[in-house]
Design an enzyme around this catalytic site. Structure first.
Site, PDB file in Angstrom:
ATOM      1  N   TYR A 116      -2.113  -0.268  10.733  1.00 55.26           N
ATOM      2  CA  TYR A 116      -2.133  -0.656   9.322  1.00 55.26           C
ATOM      3  C   TYR A 116      -0.827  -0.242   8.641  1.00 55.26           C
ATOM      4  O   TYR A 116      -0.218  -1.030   7.906  1.00 55.26           O
ATOM      5  CB  TYR A 116      -3.326  -0.017   8.617  1.00 55.26           C
ATOM      6  CG  TYR A 116      -3.460  -0.405   7.163  1.00 55.26           C
ATOM      7  CD1 TYR A 116      -3.882  -1.681   6.802  1.00 55.26           C
ATOM      8  CD2 TYR A 116      -3.161   0.506   6.150  1.00 55.26           C
ATOM      9  CE1 TYR A 116      -4.004  -2.055   5.466  1.00 55.26           C
ATOM     10  CE2 TYR A 116      -3.282   0.148   4.812  1.00 55.26           C
ATOM     11  CZ  TYR A 116      -3.704  -1.126   4.475  1.00 55.26           C
ATOM     12  OH  TYR A 116      -3.823  -1.494   3.152  1.00 55.26           O
ATOM     13  N   SER A 120       0.855  -1.177   0.000  1.00 60.96           N
ATOM     14  CA  SER A 120       0.000   0.000   0.000  1.00 60.96           C
ATOM     15  C   SER A 120       0.896   1.233   0.000  1.00 60.96           C
ATOM     16  O   SER A 120       2.070   1.153   0.398  1.00 60.96           O
ATOM     17  CB  SER A 120      -0.869  -0.005   1.261  1.00 60.96           C
ATOM     18  OG  SER A 120      -1.506   1.242   1.463  1.00 60.96           O
TER      19      SER A 120
END
Length: 241
Positions: free
Chosen positions: A148, A135
């Site tokens: 995250y 990501s």
């Protein structure tokens, strides 16, 4: 000539489902893994050379059994796409440690588990590719993303480390780092959801269509084995961060 086996984790929706479609259309045999097999079965695929297994990637024995079954039918894995992931937004002062652990287990341990399963045969035949879904949160920080971000920085770190370790054997380790997309179905922090929605609105409501991520994965894989696109960052043009 028969095409080699492609393994995709988290294949039931989002990026994984689009990647399953694009390789299916190209005629590759596939092992599609996910916890919601009914969603995989509902995808618009030709299932003639597709195996579907319900697998939790944090359970390495279960993961390995599924891959062994597919390899017995289709031959060795040539591409593992470690796509299974969980994104649970929340502020570190209030988020449940259980949610932190869920993200670390799935996003980091799941990638390590799959990698350890397929690497020995790839190293032996000096051919194969592992593409890990990371990501932009593996490259930079975002508010309400602490755990995250930690998990995706982990994916970046482990991917580059393993790439260095196996490059001499002609095995490719690559990463795709997408920007904002719709992965928020399990977020429990309402303030984080509101903040994310406001951020999206500031970009004109745009998030990225997963099919373009799938096209990027196919592009990486289609390069000659001697060429490794180590990392590809992709986001909506209007995404500001």
């Amino acid at each position: 000539m028969n095409k080699p086996l492609i393994v995709i984790t988290g294949a039931s929706s989002g990026f994984g489902a689009e990647i399953a479609k694009i390789f299916n259309q190209a005629g590759y045999p596939e092992l599609l893994l996910g916890r919601r097999v009914e969603k995989i079965q509902a995808l618009p695929l030709n299932f003639e050379n597709v195996m579907i297994e319900s697998v939790d990637v944090t359970n390495q024995a279960q993961f390995k059994t599924a891959i062994d079954h597919a390899e017995a039918k289709f031959g060795p894995v040539d591409l593992l796409f470690n796509n299974a992931g969980v994104m649970l937004l929340g502020n570190v002062t209030t988020q449940s440690p259980t949610e932190w652990q869920t993200m670390l287990d799935t996003n980091v341990m799941g990638v390590l588990n799959g990698t350890q399963i397929v690497l020995p045969s790839m190293l032996e035949c000096e051919h194969g590719t592992i593409i890990n879904m990371s990501s932009l949160a593996g490259k930079k920080t975002f508010v309400n993303h602490a755990a995250y971000v930690a998990s995706k920085f982990g994916v970046h770190g482990l991917s580059e480390t393993i790439r260095e370790e196996v490059s001499g054997k002609n095995v490719r380790i690559s990463m795709v780092a997408p920007g904002a997309a719709e992965l928020l179905t399990h977020v429990t922090d309402q303030n984080a959801l509101v903040d994310y929605g406001e951020w999206k609105k500031s970009m004109g409501g745009i998030t990225m269509d997963p099919k373009h991520v799938a096209e990027s994965v196919k592009f990486i894989y289609d390069m000659p084995q001697a060429v490794n696109i180590r990392e590809l960052a992709i986001a909506a043009t209007r995404q500001d961060s």
